[in-house]
Design an enzyme around this catalytic site. Structure first.
Site, mmCIF file in Angstrom:
data_model
loop_
_atom_site.group_PDB
_atom_site.id
_atom_site.type_symbol
_atom_site.label_atom_id
_atom_site.label_comp_id
_atom_site.label_asym_id
_atom_site.label_seq_id
_atom_site.Cartn_x
_atom_site.Cartn_y
_atom_site.Cartn_z
ATOM 1 N N ARG A 1 7.853 8.162 -6.798
ATOM 2 C CA ARG A 1 8.730 8.736 -5.778
ATOM 3 C C ARG A 1 10.218 8.438 -6.001
ATOM 4 O O ARG A 1 10.985 8.322 -5.029
ATOM 5 C CB ARG A 1 8.283 8.284 -4.384
ATOM 6 N N GLY B 1 0.831 -1.205 0.000
ATOM 7 C CA GLY B 1 0.000 0.000 0.000
ATOM 8 C C GLY B 1 0.861 1.249 0.000
ATOM 9 O O GLY B 1 2.094 1.181 0.061
ATOM 10 N N ASP B 2 0.194 2.409 -0.132
ATOM 11 C CA ASP B 2 0.882 3.709 -0.099
ATOM 12 C C ASP B 2 1.917 3.855 -1.207
ATOM 13 O O ASP B 2 2.963 4.481 -1.018
ATOM 14 C CB ASP B 2 1.564 3.944 1.272
ATOM 15 N N ALA C 1 -8.027 3.163 3.398
ATOM 16 C CA ALA C 1 -7.177 3.713 2.339
ATOM 17 C C ALA C 1 -6.997 5.215 2.539
ATOM 18 O O ALA C 1 -7.877 5.884 3.069
ATOM 19 C CB ALA C 1 -7.818 3.457 0.983
ATOM 20 N N GLY C 2 -5.855 5.712 2.087
ATOM 21 C CA GLY C 2 -5.641 7.153 2.114
ATOM 22 C C GLY C 2 -4.918 7.533 0.844
ATOM 23 O O GLY C 2 -3.750 7.198 0.673
ATOM 24 N N HIS C 3 -5.620 8.137 -0.071
ATOM 25 C CA HIS C 3 -5.008 8.483 -1.351
ATOM 26 C C HIS C 3 -4.758 9.988 -1.409
ATOM 27 O O HIS C 3 -5.691 10.773 -1.351
ATOM 28 C CB HIS C 3 -5.926 8.035 -2.507
ATOM 29 N N LYS D 1 -0.666 5.570 -5.610
ATOM 30 C CA LYS D 1 -1.697 5.304 -6.622
ATOM 31 C C LYS D 1 -2.590 6.521 -6.860
ATOM 32 O O LYS D 1 -3.026 6.753 -7.981
ATOM 33 C CB LYS D 1 -2.571 4.122 -6.188
ATOM 34 N N GLY D 2 -2.831 7.287 -5.782
ATOM 35 C CA GLY D 2 -3.716 8.457 -5.896
ATOM 36 C C GLY D 2 -3.245 9.410 -6.974
ATOM 37 O O GLY D 2 -4.015 9.864 -7.816
ATOM 38 N N ARG E 1 -22.372 -13.726 5.781
ATOM 39 C CA ARG E 1 -23.761 -13.451 5.394
ATOM 40 C C ARG E 1 -24.560 -12.715 6.465
ATOM 41 O O ARG E 1 -25.749 -12.918 6.614
ATOM 42 C CB ARG E 1 -24.460 -14.759 4.983
ATOM 43 N N GLN F 1 -4.860 -0.061 -1.092
ATOM 44 C CA GLN F 1 -3.860 -0.938 -0.456
ATOM 45 C C GLN F 1 -2.939 -1.567 -1.517
ATOM 46 O O GLN F 1 -2.890 -1.075 -2.634
ATOM 47 C CB GLN F 1 -4.540 -2.032 0.386
ATOM 48 N N THR G 1 -1.446 8.338 5.795
ATOM 49 C CA THR G 1 -2.425 9.356 5.394
ATOM 50 C C THR G 1 -3.629 9.327 6.331
ATOM 51 O O THR G 1 -4.189 10.358 6.689
ATOM 52 C CB THR G 1 -2.927 9.050 3.959
HETATM 53 P P1 IMP Z 1 -7.102 -2.890 8.086
HETATM 54 O O1 IMP Z 1 -7.213 -2.853 6.596
HETATM 55 O O2 IMP Z 1 -7.488 -1.609 8.755
HETATM 56 O O3 IMP Z 1 -7.807 -4.080 8.681
HETATM 57 O O4 IMP Z 1 -5.548 -3.085 8.453
HETATM 58 C C1 IMP Z 1 -4.866 -4.295 8.158
HETATM 59 C C2 IMP Z 1 -3.421 -4.023 7.735
HETATM 60 O O5 IMP Z 1 -3.426 -3.380 6.467
HETATM 61 C C3 IMP Z 1 -2.654 -3.114 8.677
HETATM 62 O O6 IMP Z 1 -1.290 -3.505 8.674
HETATM 63 C C4 IMP Z 1 -2.777 -1.758 8.016
HETATM 64 O O7 IMP Z 1 -1.727 -0.904 8.380
HETATM 65 C C5 IMP Z 1 -2.716 -2.154 6.550
HETATM 66 N N1 IMP Z 1 -3.389 -1.185 5.675
HETATM 67 C C6 IMP Z 1 -4.716 -1.045 5.485
HETATM 68 N N2 IMP Z 1 -4.956 -0.061 4.607
HETATM 69 C C7 IMP Z 1 -3.762 0.411 4.198
HETATM 70 C C8 IMP Z 1 -3.358 1.404 3.268
HETATM 71 O O8 IMP Z 1 -4.162 2.071 2.598
HETATM 72 N N3 IMP Z 1 -2.022 1.601 3.143
HETATM 73 C C9 IMP Z 1 -1.108 0.864 3.835
HETATM 74 N N4 IMP Z 1 -1.434 -0.070 4.709
HETATM 75 C C10 IMP Z 1 -2.753 -0.314 4.890
#
Ligand code: IMP
Length: 427
Positions: A330, A12-13, A39-41, A16-17, A142, A223, A298
């Site tokens: 980057r 992730g990170d 997610a944080g884009h 992509k945004g 379900r 992600q 983010t």
């Molecule tokens: P969850 O998705 O909140 O259940 O987190 C599960 C794992 O995925 C953790 O290690 C989070 O830090 C990671 N994670 C979830 N979303 C992101 C993302 O957008 N970027 C990076 N790591 C993520």
């Protein structure tokens, strides 16, 4: 029939945004298909910097329809806040559409995410605590509630009553917590229902129409592949698939219509939360990367773990997704490095392995084997064509292409849209 999927290829990170924001200029539809507000884009455009959690990154273009697909778990409070913020900053959000099949994050999901993490103690996943895991668990068990359920309040109340009975049993008997009130949750979600009803629709029909008209569709991954429930570092990952398989499943677009799959890799490696990361640098180089690149979550603000590019994991992500091309983002972060390293294999119990292992216990024991290349030691933020890149930067890119087995079609050298080297037009 341009349907392009943008897939995160690391943890992730990957940036992509920015890539989606750039490509969205030529798209008609931008679709989120997985994840939720975990997610944080980050998107930087002429209006400023935006941190999106649920809204597809195409929202800034007047001609683009932004779709939240069936594969997303949606927290309507967060979506409301995000849309209000965008509106306050002059962004038109009227072309947002929400799948009637998308599952909703409910208050008990967020509570249970926290309680489960707490119970795991030192073995916690390090989730974003947004209720993502419990919401996707309910989907397959379900007992989820979907956006479309809100459109008939009597049906919604009945469904909520059935599910809440189970959840209250869990909260009170397993965790010793107070039960949640049916009336309160119902009242809160009726307010959401009134607000979101005009946006909720069968987004699969919308996208089928787009494809029939030959309009460009961008599928925006959230992600990264190494967080995938099947192929990632299980159980240290997320609960919906960030891979290309889910780009189809989470949007309702049949695989035969996908025309291009773009994998997005950062020029180095980061990870947030728990779980093994063979190339993590717990020294001043890792610190330097984090500070230059402002590698803080983010969504959560948590410092990201930083390290050298892991080509073993990268090649695996490429294999799972079958990338047609890749974006390296980057690259400028490495500008001041005297040398750059790439992990080309792992040493495991005295043997060299080049395949990404399935088990985290095995991955924990893997030691990275590095190849060292000279750095380029000059700023590249103004470079707009591949041949203008310093020779050592080109050598680095070429080596990544070789190791991953895929051409780098986009190279990002800064956070602004125009700071991108485009070697192939995807639309
Ligand atoms: P969850 O998705 O909140 O259940 O987190 C599960 C794992 O995925 C953790 O290690 C989070 O830090 C990671 N994670 C979830 N979303 C992101 C993302 O957008 N970027 C990076 N790591 C993520």
């Amino acid at each position: 029939m341009p349907v392009v999927a943008i897939i995160g290829a690391q943890w992730g990170d990957e940036g992509k945004g920015k890539i989606v924001d750039m490509l969205a200029a030529r798209a008609r539809y931008v679709v989120r298909f997985s994840g939720g507000d975990n997610a944080g884009h980050t998107v930087v455009n002429p209006r400023g910097e935006f941190k999106l959690r649920l809204t597809p990154s195409g929202v800034f273009y007047p001609g683009v329809v932004s779709v939240i697909g069936n594969g997303v778990a949606v927290n309507l409070a967060v979506l409301g806040q995000e849309v209000d913020e965008l509106t306050a900053r002059g962004v038109d959000t009227s072309r947002l559409r929400l799948s009637d099949r998308a599952h909703l994050i409910m208050p008990y999901h967020i509570i249970l995410d926290g309680l489960q993490e707490e119970a795991l103690g030192a073995k916690a996943i390090g989730t974003t605590l947004k209720g993502i895991g419990p919401a996707f668990a309910d989907k397959v068990a379900r007992c989820g509630i979907r956006a479309g359920d809100l459109l008939d309040k009597a049906v919604f109340r009945q469904r909520l009553a059935t599910v809440l009975e189970q959840k209250n049993r869990l909260l009170t008997m397993a965790y010793g917590k107070s039960p949640l009130s049916l009336d309160e949750i119902y009242a809160q979600y009726c307010v959401y229902a009134d607000r979101w009803a005009p946006y909720i629709c069968d987004t699969t029909a919308l996208l089928a129409g787009a494809i029939a008209r030959d309009e460009a569709v961008l599928l925006e991954g959230a992600q990264g592949t190494l967080l995938d429930p099947d192929f990632g570092t299980y159980p240290f990952g997320t609960s919906s698939s960030p891979t290309v398989g889910n780009a189809c499943l989470g949007s309702g677009i049949p695989p035969r219509y996908l025309s291009y799959v773009l994998g997005v890799y950062k020029a180095y490696q980061t990870r947030v939360g728990g779980g093994p990361m063979p190339t993590e640098l717990k020294d001043e180089t890792g610190e330097k990367i984090r500070e230059i690149a402002r590698e803080y979550g983010t969504v959560s603000g948590r410092p990201r773990r930083c390290g050298w590019f892991d080509a073993v994991a990268a090649r695996f992500a490429c294999r799972i997704n079958g990338f047609d091309g890749i974006a390296i983002t980057r690259l400028d972060v490495l500008d001041s490095m005297p040398v750059v390293r790439i992990c080309t294999g792992y040493e495991l119990d005295g043997k060299l392995i080049t395949d990404f292992p399935a088990g985290v216990a095995v991955l924990e024991r893997c030691r990275p084997v590095y190849e060292e290349l000279p750095g380029w030691r000059e700023p590249i933020g103004r470079v707009r064509s591949y041949k203008e890149l310093p020779l050592n930067a080109r050598k680095y890119i070429r080596r990544l292409e070789e190791l991953i087995g895929c051409p780098a079609v986009l190279i990002s050298v800064g956070q602004h849209r125009e700071q991108t080297i485009v070697r192939k037009q995807l639309f």
